[in-house]
Design a protein around this motif. Sequence first.
Motif, PDB file in Angstrom:
ATOM      1  N   LEU A  19       0.833  -1.205   0.000  1.00 57.16           N
ATOM      2  CA  LEU A  19       0.000   0.000   0.000  1.00 57.16           C
ATOM      3  C   LEU A  19       0.867   1.255   0.000  1.00 57.16           C
ATOM      4  N   SER A  20       2.099   1.114  -0.470  1.00 55.72           N
ATOM      5  CA  SER A  20       3.067   2.213  -0.380  1.00 55.72           C
ATOM      6  C   SER A  20       2.860   3.329  -1.401  1.00 55.72           C
ATOM      7  N   ALA A  21       2.016   3.127  -2.407  1.00 56.66           N
ATOM      8  CA  ALA A  21       1.749   4.198  -3.371  1.00 56.66           C
ATOM      9  C   ALA A  21       1.081   5.361  -2.653  1.00 56.66           C
ATOM     10  N   ALA A  22       1.486   6.567  -2.977  1.00 56.56           N
ATOM     11  CA  ALA A  22       0.958   7.760  -2.301  1.00 56.56           C
ATOM     12  C   ALA A  22      -0.561   7.838  -2.380  1.00 56.56           C
ATOM     13  N   GLY A  23      -1.157   7.355  -3.451  1.00 56.91           N
ATOM     14  CA  GLY A  23      -2.594   7.419  -3.629  1.00 56.91           C
ATOM     15  C   GLY A  23      -3.388   6.526  -2.685  1.00 56.91           C
ATOM     16  N   ASN A  24      -2.720   5.639  -1.944  1.00 55.41           N
ATOM     17  CA  ASN A  24      -3.424   4.761  -1.008  1.00 55.41           C
ATOM     18  C   ASN A  24      -3.601   5.388   0.371  1.00 55.41           C
ATOM     19  N   GLN A  25      -2.763   6.368   0.699  1.00 55.20           N
ATOM     20  CA  GLN A  25      -2.913   7.052   1.980  1.00 55.20           C
ATOM     21  C   GLN A  25      -4.257   7.778   1.990  1.00 55.20           C
ATOM     22  N   HIS A  26      -4.965   7.702   3.096  1.00 56.27           N
ATOM     23  CA  HIS A  26      -6.283   8.314   3.291  1.00 56.27           C
ATOM     24  C   HIS A  26      -7.400   7.574   2.556  1.00 56.27           C
ATOM     25  N   LYS A  27      -7.193   6.289   2.268  1.00 58.43           N
ATOM     26  CA  LYS A  27      -8.258   5.463   1.711  1.00 58.43           C
ATOM     27  C   LYS A  27      -8.830   4.564   2.804  1.00 58.43           C
ATOM     28  N   GLY A  38      -6.337  -4.414   4.221  1.00 58.91           N
ATOM     29  CA  GLY A  38      -6.220  -4.137   2.795  1.00 58.91           C
ATOM     30  C   GLY A  38      -7.238  -3.072   2.439  1.00 58.91           C
ATOM     31  N   LEU A  39      -7.170  -2.565   1.246  1.00 58.89           N
ATOM     32  CA  LEU A  39      -8.110  -1.533   0.821  1.00 58.89           C
ATOM     33  C   LEU A  39      -9.528  -2.102   0.746  1.00 58.89           C
ATOM     34  N   ALA A  40     -10.475  -1.305   1.196  1.00 61.75           N
ATOM     35  CA  ALA A  40     -11.886  -1.665   1.038  1.00 61.75           C
ATOM     36  C   ALA A  40     -12.202  -1.605  -0.456  1.00 61.75           C
ATOM     37  N   SER A  41     -13.196  -2.373  -0.882  1.00 59.46           N
ATOM     38  CA  SER A  41     -13.469  -2.421  -2.321  1.00 59.46           C
ATOM     39  C   SER A  41     -14.956  -2.428  -2.680  1.00 59.46           C
ATOM     40  N   ALA A  42     -15.817  -2.124  -1.710  1.00 58.21           N
ATOM     41  CA  ALA A  42     -17.259  -2.091  -1.994  1.00 58.21           C
ATOM     42  C   ALA A  42     -17.989  -1.354  -0.885  1.00 58.21           C
ATOM     43  N   VAL A  77     -19.158  14.844  -2.935  1.00 59.87           N
ATOM     44  CA  VAL A  77     -19.926  14.628  -1.717  1.00 59.87           C
ATOM     45  C   VAL A  77     -20.483  15.957  -1.222  1.00 59.87           C
ATOM     46  N   THR A  78     -21.543  15.845  -0.439  1.00 59.02           N
ATOM     47  CA  THR A  78     -22.196  17.003   0.157  1.00 59.02           C
ATOM     48  C   THR A  78     -22.103  16.874   1.671  1.00 59.02           C
ATOM     49  N   PHE A  79     -21.946  18.004   2.343  1.00 60.00           N
ATOM     50  CA  PHE A  79     -21.900  18.021   3.802  1.00 60.00           C
ATOM     51  C   PHE A  79     -23.022  17.153   4.378  1.00 60.00           C
ATOM     52  N   GLY A  80     -22.659  16.298   5.315  1.00 59.13           N
ATOM     53  CA  GLY A  80     -23.640  15.467   6.008  1.00 59.13           C
ATOM     54  C   GLY A  80     -23.928  14.119   5.379  1.00 59.13           C
ATOM     55  N   GLN A  81     -23.427  13.871   4.166  1.00 56.16           N
ATOM     56  CA  GLN A  81     -23.689  12.576   3.527  1.00 56.16           C
ATOM     57  C   GLN A  81     -22.952  11.459   4.238  1.00 56.16           C
ATOM     58  N   ARG A  82     -23.598  10.313   4.302  1.00 59.05           N
ATOM     59  CA  ARG A  82     -22.972   9.099   4.821  1.00 59.05           C
ATOM     60  C   ARG A  82     -22.069   8.537   3.732  1.00 59.05           C
ATOM     61  N   LEU A  83     -20.862   8.133   4.123  1.00 60.01           N
ATOM     62  CA  LEU A  83     -19.867   7.699   3.140  1.00 60.01           C
ATOM     63  C   LEU A  83     -19.565   6.215   3.267  1.00 60.01           C
ATOM     64  N   VAL A  84     -19.359   5.596   2.102  1.00 64.62           N
ATOM     65  CA  VAL A  84     -18.979   4.192   1.991  1.00 64.62           C
ATOM     66  C   VAL A  84     -17.765   4.113   1.062  1.00 64.62           C
ATOM     67  N   ALA A  85     -17.186   2.937   0.953  1.00 64.46           N
ATOM     68  CA  ALA A  85     -16.033   2.744   0.076  1.00 64.46           C
ATOM     69  C   ALA A  85     -16.480   2.368  -1.331  1.00 64.46           C
ATOM     70  N   ASP A  86     -15.694   2.816  -2.325  1.00 61.78           N
ATOM     71  CA  ASP A  86     -15.926   2.353  -3.693  1.00 61.78           C
ATOM     72  C   ASP A  86     -14.960   1.219  -3.997  1.00 61.78           C
ATOM     73  N   ALA A  87     -14.873   0.792  -5.237  1.00 57.45           N
ATOM     74  CA  ALA A  87     -14.028  -0.339  -5.625  1.00 57.45           C
ATOM     75  C   ALA A  87     -12.540  -0.082  -5.406  1.00 57.45           C
ATOM     76  N   ASN A  88     -12.149   1.196  -5.228  1.00 52.95           N
ATOM     77  CA  ASN A  88     -10.735   1.546  -5.050  1.00 52.95           C
ATOM     78  C   ASN A  88     -10.400   2.003  -3.642  1.00 52.95           C
ATOM     79  N   GLY A  89     -11.334   1.870  -2.704  1.00 52.92           N
ATOM     80  CA  GLY A  89     -11.089   2.301  -1.330  1.00 52.92           C
ATOM     81  C   GLY A  89     -11.342   3.781  -1.102  1.00 52.92           C
ATOM     82  N   CYS A  90     -11.831   4.483  -2.126  1.00 53.61           N
ATOM     83  CA  CYS A  90     -12.150   5.911  -1.993  1.00 53.61           C
ATOM     84  C   CYS A  90     -13.559   6.065  -1.427  1.00 53.61           C
ATOM     85  N   ALA A  91     -13.836   7.220  -0.833  1.00 52.18           N
ATOM     86  CA  ALA A  91     -15.152   7.488  -0.251  1.00 52.18           C
ATOM     87  C   ALA A  91     -16.126   7.993  -1.301  1.00 52.18           C
ATOM     88  N   VAL A  92     -17.338   7.453  -1.258  1.00 52.20           N
ATOM     89  CA  VAL A  92     -18.443   7.886  -2.110  1.00 52.20           C
ATOM     90  C   VAL A  92     -19.706   7.917  -1.254  1.00 52.20           C
TER      91      VAL A  92
END
Length: 135
Positions: A19-27, A38-42, A77-92
């Motif tokens: 997970l050393s790629a810079a893009g993985n930090q904060h996922k 490991g990164l979340a994926s769903a 995203v909008t203030f107050g929305q509940r967030l989940v992980a996408d296929a890449n570990g990012c918040a949606v």
Amino acid sequence: MAWEEILESIGSLTAAADLSAAGNQHKAVKMAGDGTVGLASAGSDLVIGVLQNKPALGAAAAVAVKGVTKLRLGASVTFGQRLVADANGCAVPSTTATDIAFAIALESVALAATATGDELVAALLTGPYWAGNAS
């Protein structure tokens, strides 16, 4: 502009993959095995927290589990929305009844189509809870 405040972290976990790629930090991360993450994926993944460092395979993974953290975005995203992980570990934003939210957006961020994974949002880590198709 994303920010962080007092965070509680788990420091005894290790990375189940590189997970050393810079893009993985904060996922978003989930348990991958005994003591490993490991990164979340769903959106239905049981996210335990947000990766705070960039660990190589087998290295210590700093995982924030409570507080206000920066979180990498996969969609606007909008203030107050509940967030989940996408296929890449990012918040949606949560969109389905099977989503398990792990954070709440503390600011609104409009994401350019080409910026997926590049933008950060401040989010309150809430721990996993059933979002049930509510934003």
